[in-house]
Design a protein around this motif. Sequence first.
Motif, PDB file in Angstrom:
ATOM      1  N   TYR A   1       0.831  -1.213   0.000  1.00  0.00           N
ATOM      2  CA  TYR A   1       0.000   0.000   0.000  1.00  0.00           C
ATOM      3  C   TYR A   1       0.864   1.261   0.000  1.00  0.00           C
ATOM      4  N   ASP A   2       1.958   1.208  -0.721  1.00  0.00           N
ATOM      5  CA  ASP A   2       2.848   2.362  -0.872  1.00  0.00           C
ATOM      6  C   ASP A   2       3.337   2.894   0.470  1.00  0.00           C
ATOM      7  N   GLY A   3       3.445   2.027   1.469  1.00  0.00           N
ATOM      8  CA  GLY A   3       3.928   2.438   2.787  1.00  0.00           C
ATOM      9  C   GLY A   3       2.867   3.063   3.672  1.00  0.00           C
ATOM     10  N   HIS A   4       1.615   3.028   3.221  1.00  0.00           N
ATOM     11  CA  HIS A   4       0.522   3.527   4.058  1.00  0.00           C
ATOM     12  C   HIS A   4       0.088   2.435   5.034  1.00  0.00           C
ATOM     13  N   CYS A   5      -0.629   2.831   6.067  1.00  0.00           N
ATOM     14  CA  CYS A   5      -1.098   1.924   7.108  1.00  0.00           C
ATOM     15  C   CYS A   5      -2.023   0.857   6.520  1.00  0.00           C
ATOM     16  N   ALA A   6      -1.694  -0.411   6.753  1.00  0.00           N
ATOM     17  CA  ALA A   6      -2.490  -1.520   6.219  1.00  0.00           C
ATOM     18  C   ALA A   6      -3.913  -1.504   6.766  1.00  0.00           C
ATOM     19  N   TYR A   7      -4.074  -1.219   8.043  1.00  0.00           N
ATOM     20  CA  TYR A   7      -5.422  -1.181   8.628  1.00  0.00           C
ATOM     21  C   TYR A   7      -6.196   0.014   8.067  1.00  0.00           C
ATOM     22  N   GLY A   8      -5.527   1.149   7.899  1.00  0.00           N
ATOM     23  CA  GLY A   8      -6.187   2.315   7.311  1.00  0.00           C
ATOM     24  C   GLY A   8      -6.719   2.007   5.922  1.00  0.00           C
ATOM     25  N   VAL A   9      -5.935   1.310   5.115  1.00  0.00           N
ATOM     26  CA  VAL A   9      -6.382   0.930   3.780  1.00  0.00           C
ATOM     27  C   VAL A   9      -7.559  -0.029   3.886  1.00  0.00           C
ATOM     28  N   SER A  10      -7.545  -0.924   4.869  1.00  0.00           N
ATOM     29  CA  SER A  10      -8.674  -1.849   5.040  1.00  0.00           C
ATOM     30  C   SER A  10      -9.959  -1.096   5.375  1.00  0.00           C
ATOM     31  N   LYS A  11      -9.814   0.096   5.939  1.00  0.00           N
ATOM     32  CA  LYS A  11     -10.978   0.929   6.282  1.00  0.00           C
ATOM     33  C   LYS A  11     -11.281   1.955   5.199  1.00  0.00           C
ATOM     34  N   GLY A  12     -10.495   1.955   4.114  1.00  0.00           N
ATOM     35  CA  GLY A  12     -10.801   2.803   2.974  1.00  0.00           C
ATOM     36  C   GLY A  12     -10.046   4.105   2.883  1.00  0.00           C
ATOM     37  N   GLY A  13      -8.940   4.264   3.619  1.00  0.00           N
ATOM     38  CA  GLY A  13      -8.211   5.521   3.570  1.00  0.00           C
ATOM     39  C   GLY A  13      -6.716   5.334   3.514  1.00  0.00           C
ATOM     40  N   LYS A  14      -6.034   6.440   3.258  1.00  0.00           N
ATOM     41  CA  LYS A  14      -4.569   6.460   3.237  1.00  0.00           C
ATOM     42  C   LYS A  14      -4.085   7.298   4.410  1.00  0.00           C
ATOM     43  N   VAL A  15      -3.437   6.638   5.353  1.00  0.00           N
ATOM     44  CA  VAL A  15      -2.776   7.307   6.469  1.00  0.00           C
ATOM     45  C   VAL A  15      -1.366   6.750   6.544  1.00  0.00           C
TER      46      VAL A  15
END
Length: 174
Positions: free
Chosen positions: A96-110
Amino acid sequence: MNRFTLTIAAAATALAMAGQAFAGEQYVDGTGYAASGHDVVAYFSLPQNPVGQSQPAAIPGKADITAEYNGATFAFSTEANRDAFLADPVKYAPQYDGHCAYGVSKGGKVPGNPNLWRIVDGKLFLNITKNVVGFWEEDIPGNIDLAENNWASIEPAPGSDSVIPQYTSSAPIK
């Protein structure tokens, strides 16, 4: 599923169905480096603690041992690690390009915190805070499945420009 009873087989099954999880804008913080200047190859030689326990600290890269990939500069602790990365960057770059895996699972990029990591089925995942790690570890295969399904729609969005909470970078070493 209890986060302490996650089986490797379940994680492997979820990831076997997963596609490549990066190709958008890499998360780069104030250090100017991907993974906050930590050596992404070195994660694969660190001992990985069981679910529910903190992982060892990431290894800082060196400012004079770098490689460009996915629009970002990655730093490495050794030339051998840089060479391994250049030979197969897909293997080592965080999902996920170094973004938070859980954040991506919730639909966002953090942002992903380089000290909150886990390797699952040969892939490097980062998360943003210790609390988030707990949520992610409650169902790693399910969260990876959700993230993979969300990634196609959020990947084109710009990378996060947020600061990693409760994180002070020590990398890269000069």
